[in-house]
Design an enzyme around this catalytic site. Sequence first.
Site: not given
Length: 221
Positions: A56-58
């Site tokens: 999950i992206s930052a």
Amino acid sequence: MDHARLIESLVRRGIIKTEKVRRAAERVKRELFVPERYKEVAYEDIPLPIGDDQTISAPHMVFIMNEVLDLEEGQLVLEVGSGSGYHAATIAEIVAPSDSPPSRWGAVITVEINPRLASLAFENLSKAGYSSRVHVVNADGSSGLPLRRKVDRIVVTAAAPQIPPPLIEMLADGGKLVIPVGSPGFWGQDLLLVEKRGNNIIKKHITEVAFVPLRGRYGWS
């Protein structure tokens, strides 16, 4: 860090610039979209593993992309790479905000090639109350989808070797696409904004990024 402090930090750093992106960030709880063992660090500004070598992206990257997309209520948005569903939820809160009548809503179609992650995103989005605003499809998003209408915005959440032609074809005139393009490793990638104006395709470099590789016909595998 807690939810409020994360948002304050992103505003202070100039990542979140507009009220609509801030409002969406406030409404979507990232803790609902991360694995149980990472809930204590859900509001750290870092990517988190979700299995199968995916992340999950930052948060800062999610909101950089949302700002660049120039999202508006009522738009139809295609996301390629559902992950855990978090990014799609933040988009939904702009194009189909929870405090707006459904007659004014747009929608998000999020496409995930990995069956397990497609199921994960569907489950997370349903539990968080987004099942009527975000539609999850298990397919090769790099090849596009046979929709009845063009889409207003496209966001790709994995690095492609080039911009997939089917995605350009899916864009409406005046539409925008945000995509990381470059190496399949975590280096040599550029985040691009692509705008479709009639027969012209205009590309703009946004920043250097590090994303997992895009899978599928127009990806790396």
